[in-house]
Scaffold this active site. Structure first.
Site, PDB file in Angstrom:
ATOM      1  N   GLY A 215     155.549  -1.912  -4.501  1.00  0.00           N
ATOM      2  CA  GLY A 215     153.485  -2.208  -4.250  1.00  0.00           C
ATOM      3  C   GLY A 215     152.873  -3.017  -5.088  1.00  0.00           C
ATOM      4  O   GLY A 215     153.189  -3.960  -4.806  1.00  0.00           O
ATOM      5  N   CYS A 216     152.002  -3.022  -5.496  1.00  0.00           N
ATOM      6  CA  CYS A 216     150.917  -4.015  -5.212  1.00  0.00           C
ATOM      7  C   CYS A 216     151.605  -4.184  -7.103  1.00  0.00           C
ATOM      8  O   CYS A 216     151.984  -3.973  -7.923  1.00  0.00           O
ATOM      9  CB  CYS A 216     149.245  -2.791  -5.773  1.00  0.00           C
ATOM     10  SG  CYS A 216     148.229  -3.851  -7.012  1.00  0.00           S
ATOM     11  N   PHE A 217     150.989  -6.047  -7.275  1.00  0.00           N
ATOM     12  CA  PHE A 217     152.041  -6.234  -8.554  1.00  0.00           C
ATOM     13  C   PHE A 217     151.315  -5.870  -9.572  1.00  0.00           C
ATOM     14  O   PHE A 217     152.202  -6.470 -10.603  1.00  0.00           O
ATOM     15  CB  PHE A 217     151.966  -7.599  -8.460  1.00  0.00           C
ATOM     16  CG  PHE A 217     151.121  -8.665  -7.498  1.00  0.00           C
ATOM     17  CD1 PHE A 217     149.773  -8.562  -8.038  1.00  0.00           C
ATOM     18  CD2 PHE A 217     151.961 -10.009  -7.256  1.00  0.00           C
ATOM     19  CE1 PHE A 217     149.480  -9.712  -7.372  1.00  0.00           C
ATOM     20  CE2 PHE A 217     150.957 -10.812  -6.633  1.00  0.00           C
ATOM     21  CZ  PHE A 217     148.856 -10.635  -6.326  1.00  0.00           C
ATOM     22  N   TRP A 218     149.817  -5.740  -9.806  1.00  0.00           N
ATOM     23  CA  TRP A 218     148.951  -5.709 -10.773  1.00  0.00           C
ATOM     24  C   TRP A 218     149.733  -4.322 -11.418  1.00  0.00           C
ATOM     25  O   TRP A 218     150.172  -4.076 -12.806  1.00  0.00           O
ATOM     26  CB  TRP A 218     148.086  -5.168 -10.441  1.00  0.00           C
ATOM     27  CG  TRP A 218     147.060  -6.189  -9.729  1.00  0.00           C
ATOM     28  CD1 TRP A 218     147.323  -7.594  -9.742  1.00  0.00           C
ATOM     29  CD2 TRP A 218     145.327  -5.869  -8.810  1.00  0.00           C
ATOM     30  NE1 TRP A 218     146.688  -8.149  -9.414  1.00  0.00           N
ATOM     31  CE2 TRP A 218     144.802  -7.441  -8.594  1.00  0.00           C
ATOM     32  CE3 TRP A 218     145.345  -4.979  -8.121  1.00  0.00           C
ATOM     33  CZ2 TRP A 218     144.847  -7.787  -7.762  1.00  0.00           C
ATOM     34  CZ3 TRP A 218     143.421  -4.880  -7.403  1.00  0.00           C
ATOM     35  CH2 TRP A 218     143.928  -6.921  -7.518  1.00  0.00           C
ATOM     36  N   CYS A 219     150.378  -3.342 -10.609  1.00  0.00           N
ATOM     37  CA  CYS A 219     150.673  -2.076 -10.750  1.00  0.00           C
ATOM     38  C   CYS A 219     151.750  -2.291 -11.708  1.00  0.00           C
ATOM     39  O   CYS A 219     151.959  -1.454 -12.761  1.00  0.00           O
ATOM     40  CB  CYS A 219     151.123  -0.563  -9.912  1.00  0.00           C
ATOM     41  SG  CYS A 219     149.636  -0.141  -9.040  1.00  0.00           S
TER      42      CYS A 219
END
Length: 178
Positions: free
Chosen positions: A11-15
């Site tokens: 998913g989102c790389f920030w997470c």
């Protein structure tokens, strides 16, 4: 110190970055793109689905401090590996669950962890995580690096990332950096 590198998409790389960079033995986590056909893609290109890249993190870790098995178990606990090309409201191939392995040993460990997660029925449904040989990694733009750390008061960080960090603290306290 020995160092190993693996590239993970969930998913989102920030997470994923916000969670994995808190672990003992993780030396560096770099957000970026992998698995597509466009050299040096931009965030806009990846978000549009152009070129087939996934948002990923490249994880440099010391396997003498944290094993690949433990790292992957945590990775699978903190994203949903049963949803094809999506995590929550993020939809598209760029948000797929994927492991880009560098060695045959990494592939074997990843397969064993996937089987273990499936056998324990941690997630309802079939795991759709892709296992692919690593080819290329392109670091994301600077403003994506350490995003949660620098933007923790933003709504996305509060509602999407913070619960993952809280879950990490509850479930894997002994694996966290001091």
């Amino acid at each position: 110190m020995s160092e190993e590198t693996i590239t993970l998409g969930g998913g989102c790389f920030w997470c994923i970055e916000a969670v994995l960079e808190k672990l003992k033995g993780v030396e560096e986590v770099i957000s970026g793109y992998s698995g597509g056909t466009i050299p040096n893609p931009s965030y806009d290109q990846v978000c549009s689905g152009e070129g087939g890249h996934a948002e990923v993190v490249q994880v440099h870790f010391d396997p003498l401090v944290i094993s690949l098995e433990d790292l992957l178990t945590i990775f699978f606990t903190l994203h949903d590996p049963t949803t094809l090309n999506r995590q929550g409201n993020d939809v598209g191939e760029q948000y797929r669950s994927v492991i880009f392995y560098r060695t045959e040993k990494q592939r074997e460990v990843a397969q064993a962890v996937i089987q273990d997660i499936a056998d324990k029925e941690i997630w309802p449904g079939q795991l759709v995580t892709q296992l692919q040989p690593f080819e290329e990694f392109y670091p994301a733009e600077d403003y994506h690096q350490h995003y949660f750390e620098r933007n923790s008061n933003q709504a996305y960080c509060q509602f999407i990332i913070e619960p993952k960090v809280t879950k990490l603290r509850k479930m894997f306290q002994e694996k966290l950096q001091a």
